[in-house]
Design a protein around this motif. Structure first.
Motif, PDB file in Angstrom:
ATOM      1  N   GLN A   1       0.021  11.638  10.049  1.00 45.50           N
ATOM      2  CA  GLN A   1       1.212  10.805   9.850  1.00 45.50           C
ATOM      3  C   GLN A   1       1.256   9.680  10.886  1.00 45.50           C
ATOM      4  O   GLN A   1       1.540   8.524  10.553  1.00 45.50           O
ATOM      5  N   GLN A   2       0.958  10.003  12.143  1.00 40.69           N
ATOM      6  CA  GLN A   2       0.994   9.000  13.208  1.00 40.69           C
ATOM      7  C   GLN A   2      -0.136   7.983  13.075  1.00 40.69           C
ATOM      8  O   GLN A   2       0.011   6.840  13.508  1.00 40.69           O
ATOM      9  N   THR A   3      -1.245   8.379  12.471  1.00 40.82           N
ATOM     10  CA  THR A   3      -2.341   7.434  12.235  1.00 40.82           C
ATOM     11  C   THR A   3      -1.959   6.456  11.129  1.00 40.82           C
ATOM     12  O   THR A   3      -2.251   5.264  11.204  1.00 40.82           O
ATOM     13  N   ALA A   4      -1.291   6.942  10.108  1.00 42.01           N
ATOM     14  CA  ALA A   4      -0.903   6.097   8.970  1.00 42.01           C
ATOM     15  C   ALA A   4       0.296   5.206   9.266  1.00 42.01           C
ATOM     16  O   ALA A   4       0.442   4.128   8.678  1.00 42.01           O
ATOM     17  N   GLU A   5       1.161   5.642  10.157  1.00 44.13           N
ATOM     18  CA  GLU A   5       2.449   4.986  10.381  1.00 44.13           C
ATOM     19  C   GLU A   5       2.399   3.492  10.720  1.00 44.13           C
ATOM     20  O   GLU A   5       3.140   2.706  10.121  1.00 44.13           O
ATOM     21  N   PRO A   6       1.565   3.034  11.671  1.00 42.38           N
ATOM     22  CA  PRO A   6       1.597   1.606  11.993  1.00 42.38           C
ATOM     23  C   PRO A   6       1.260   0.700  10.799  1.00 42.38           C
ATOM     24  O   PRO A   6       1.938  -0.312  10.579  1.00 42.38           O
ATOM     25  N   LEU A   7       0.261   1.063  10.009  1.00 38.96           N
ATOM     26  CA  LEU A   7      -0.088   0.244   8.844  1.00 38.96           C
ATOM     27  C   LEU A   7       1.012   0.328   7.786  1.00 38.96           C
ATOM     28  O   LEU A   7       1.386  -0.688   7.194  1.00 38.96           O
ATOM     29  N   ALA A   8       1.539   1.519   7.573  1.00 41.66           N
ATOM     30  CA  ALA A   8       2.617   1.679   6.584  1.00 41.66           C
ATOM     31  C   ALA A   8       3.806   0.803   6.961  1.00 41.66           C
ATOM     32  O   ALA A   8       4.382   0.116   6.102  1.00 41.66           O
TER      33      ALA A   8
ATOM     34  N   LEU B   1      -6.923  -3.459   8.252  1.00 42.00           N
ATOM     35  CA  LEU B   1      -6.622  -3.292   6.826  1.00 42.00           C
ATOM     36  C   LEU B   1      -5.409  -4.071   6.315  1.00 42.00           C
ATOM     37  O   LEU B   1      -5.063  -3.942   5.141  1.00 42.00           O
ATOM     38  N   SER B   2      -4.782  -4.879   7.135  1.00 42.73           N
ATOM     39  CA  SER B   2      -3.562  -5.554   6.681  1.00 42.73           C
ATOM     40  C   SER B   2      -3.792  -6.493   5.502  1.00 42.73           C
ATOM     41  O   SER B   2      -2.878  -6.722   4.715  1.00 42.73           O
ATOM     42  N   ASP B   3      -4.994  -7.020   5.354  1.00 43.78           N
ATOM     43  CA  ASP B   3      -5.302  -7.937   4.249  1.00 43.78           C
ATOM     44  C   ASP B   3      -6.126  -7.273   3.147  1.00 43.78           C
ATOM     45  O   ASP B   3      -6.695  -7.955   2.308  1.00 43.78           O
ATOM     46  N   ALA B   4      -6.187  -5.959   3.131  1.00 38.02           N
ATOM     47  CA  ALA B   4      -7.040  -5.248   2.176  1.00 38.02           C
ATOM     48  C   ALA B   4      -6.343  -4.946   0.851  1.00 38.02           C
ATOM     49  O   ALA B   4      -6.917  -4.282  -0.002  1.00 38.02           O
ATOM     50  N   GLY B   5      -5.131  -5.388   0.679  1.00 40.54           N
ATOM     51  CA  GLY B   5      -4.434  -5.174  -0.584  1.00 40.54           C
ATOM     52  C   GLY B   5      -4.026  -3.734  -0.822  1.00 40.54           C
ATOM     53  O   GLY B   5      -3.941  -3.285  -1.967  1.00 40.54           O
ATOM     54  N   ILE B   6      -3.752  -3.006   0.229  1.00 41.03           N
ATOM     55  CA  ILE B   6      -3.379  -1.596   0.094  1.00 41.03           C
ATOM     56  C   ILE B   6      -1.962  -1.489  -0.456  1.00 41.03           C
ATOM     57  O   ILE B   6      -1.036  -2.117   0.050  1.00 41.03           O
ATOM     58  N   SER B   7      -1.822  -0.691  -1.503  1.00 40.60           N
ATOM     59  CA  SER B   7      -0.506  -0.512  -2.128  1.00 40.60           C
ATOM     60  C   SER B   7      -0.012   0.931  -2.042  1.00 40.60           C
ATOM     61  O   SER B   7       1.115   1.216  -2.432  1.00 40.60           O
ATOM     62  N   ALA B   8      -0.846   1.844  -1.530  1.00 44.08           N
ATOM     63  CA  ALA B   8      -0.444   3.241  -1.365  1.00 44.08           C
ATOM     64  C   ALA B   8      -1.146   3.823  -0.146  1.00 44.08           C
ATOM     65  O   ALA B   8      -2.312   3.503   0.112  1.00 44.08           O
ATOM     66  N   ILE B   9      -0.420   4.650   0.587  1.00 41.46           N
ATOM     67  CA  ILE B   9      -0.980   5.320   1.757  1.00 41.46           C
ATOM     68  C   ILE B   9      -0.672   6.806   1.641  1.00 41.46           C
ATOM     69  O   ILE B   9       0.475   7.192   1.399  1.00 41.46           O
TER      70      ILE B   9
ATOM     71  N   LEU C   1      -5.055   3.847   1.033  1.00 41.75           N
ATOM     72  CA  LEU C   1      -5.581   4.392   2.279  1.00 41.75           C
ATOM     73  C   LEU C   1      -5.299   5.887   2.284  1.00 41.75           C
ATOM     74  O   LEU C   1      -4.186   6.306   1.968  1.00 41.75           O
ATOM     75  N   VAL C   2      -6.303   6.665   2.652  1.00 39.99           N
ATOM     76  CA  VAL C   2      -6.151   8.113   2.824  1.00 39.99           C
ATOM     77  C   VAL C   2      -6.461   8.431   4.275  1.00 39.99           C
ATOM     78  O   VAL C   2      -7.522   8.058   4.780  1.00 39.99           O
ATOM     79  N   VAL C   3      -5.543   9.118   4.944  1.00 40.15           N
ATOM     80  CA  VAL C   3      -5.770   9.581   6.312  1.00 40.15           C
ATOM     81  C   VAL C   3      -5.904  11.098   6.241  1.00 40.15           C
ATOM     82  O   VAL C   3      -4.951  11.792   5.891  1.00 40.15           O
ATOM     83  N   GLY C   4      -7.095  11.583   6.549  1.00 39.80           N
ATOM     84  CA  GLY C   4      -7.371  13.004   6.433  1.00 39.80           C
ATOM     85  C   GLY C   4      -7.874  13.610   7.720  1.00 39.80           C
ATOM     86  O   GLY C   4      -7.570  13.133   8.813  1.00 39.80           O
TER      87      GLY C   4
ATOM     88  N   ALA D   1       3.772  -1.905   8.896  1.00 40.01           N
ATOM     89  CA  ALA D   1       3.405  -3.316   8.776  1.00 40.01           C
ATOM     90  C   ALA D   1       3.417  -3.790   7.322  1.00 40.01           C
ATOM     91  O   ALA D   1       3.774  -4.936   7.040  1.00 40.01           O
ATOM     92  N   LEU D   2       3.035  -2.909   6.397  1.00 38.75           N
ATOM     93  CA  LEU D   2       2.967  -3.276   4.983  1.00 38.75           C
ATOM     94  C   LEU D   2       4.257  -2.960   4.222  1.00 38.75           C
ATOM     95  O   LEU D   2       4.392  -3.343   3.054  1.00 38.75           O
ATOM     96  N   GLY D   3       5.175  -2.233   4.846  1.00 36.39           N
ATOM     97  CA  GLY D   3       6.398  -1.843   4.170  1.00 36.39           C
ATOM     98  C   GLY D   3       6.168  -0.823   3.074  1.00 36.39           C
ATOM     99  O   GLY D   3       6.834  -0.836   2.043  1.00 36.39           O
ATOM    100  N   ILE D   4       5.213   0.070   3.309  1.00 33.00           N
ATOM    101  CA  ILE D   4       4.854   1.106   2.332  1.00 33.00           C
ATOM    102  C   ILE D   4       5.220   2.479   2.903  1.00 33.00           C
ATOM    103  O   ILE D   4       4.931   2.762   4.070  1.00 33.00           O
ATOM    104  N   ALA D   5       5.825   3.315   2.089  1.00 32.61           N
ATOM    105  CA  ALA D   5       6.096   4.692   2.518  1.00 32.61           C
ATOM    106  C   ALA D   5       4.808   5.500   2.418  1.00 32.61           C
ATOM    107  O   ALA D   5       4.024   5.328   1.486  1.00 32.61           O
ATOM    108  N   VAL D   6       4.605   6.371   3.384  1.00 30.17           N
ATOM    109  CA  VAL D   6       3.440   7.255   3.366  1.00 30.17           C
ATOM    110  C   VAL D   6       3.751   8.436   2.447  1.00 30.17           C
ATOM    111  O   VAL D   6       4.783   9.084   2.585  1.00 30.17           O
TER     112      VAL D   6
END
Length: 167
Positions: A82-89, A65-73, A119-122, A91-96
């Motif tokens: 939280q641990q699933t979202a953390e690596p992408l957050a 997902l690094s090139d998917a244009g995600i602006s919110a997690i 991105l939603v991690v549920g 890498a993108l410099g986005i707070a979860v």
């Protein structure tokens, strides 16, 4: 086989590019729990960490997902989401943004009001309701052993759903 793999990769890139250009919501269940044993119900601890396999799957979201244009997690308050979202957050410099697992209606409202891709991690019991809350009529159900689903809800007057699998 090689041609089929190339076509599949091209399809994923096209879907991701289309989703990036529109308002899309990527929805995953948290990765594998540390307390999940093979052929056993993974419900022993109330807030377990991810297993080594789960951590590897969470890291694969960066590549996926690094090139998917995600602006919110968004994720729930549990360690596994939280641990699933953390690596992408990271890498993108986005707070979860943490949304309580019991308050999926608030999450759905945030997603509907938000701009850009998210991105939603549920959890196995929240992924389907989030997708339905975004207007998708196709029913989505996950079992306790489903960890590799990546759902893409492409927002429009009639939202569409794409279901992929990632490792």
């Amino acid at each position: 086989m090689k041609r089929a793999l190339c076509l599949a990769a091209a399809a994923v890139l096209t879907i991701t590019a289309t989703a990036s250009a529109q308002n899309a919501v990527f929805v995953v269940r948290h990765a594998e729990r540390a307390d999940a044993a093979a052929n056993d119900s993974p419900m022993m601890a109330s807030d377990p960490d991810l297993s080594a396999i789960g951590k590897a799957r969470a890291t694969s979201l960066v590549t996926t997902l690094s090139d998917a244009g995600i602006s919110a997690i968004y994720s729930t308050e549990y360690k596994r989401t939280q641990q699933t979202a953390e690596p992408l957050a990271k890498a993108l410099g986005i707070a979860v943004t943490t949304v309580p697992a019991r308050d999926m209606p608030a999450l759905i409202e945030k997603l509907k009001a938000g701009k850009g891709n998210a991105l939603v991690v549920g959890h196995s019991n929240t992924v389907g309701p989030v997708i339905a809350g975004l207007g998708v009529t196709e029913k989505v159900e996950l079992t306790d052993s489903d960890y590799d689903n990546l759902f893409i809800v492409v927002r429009s007057a009639t939202p569409s759903l794409v279901r992929l699998h990632f490792r």
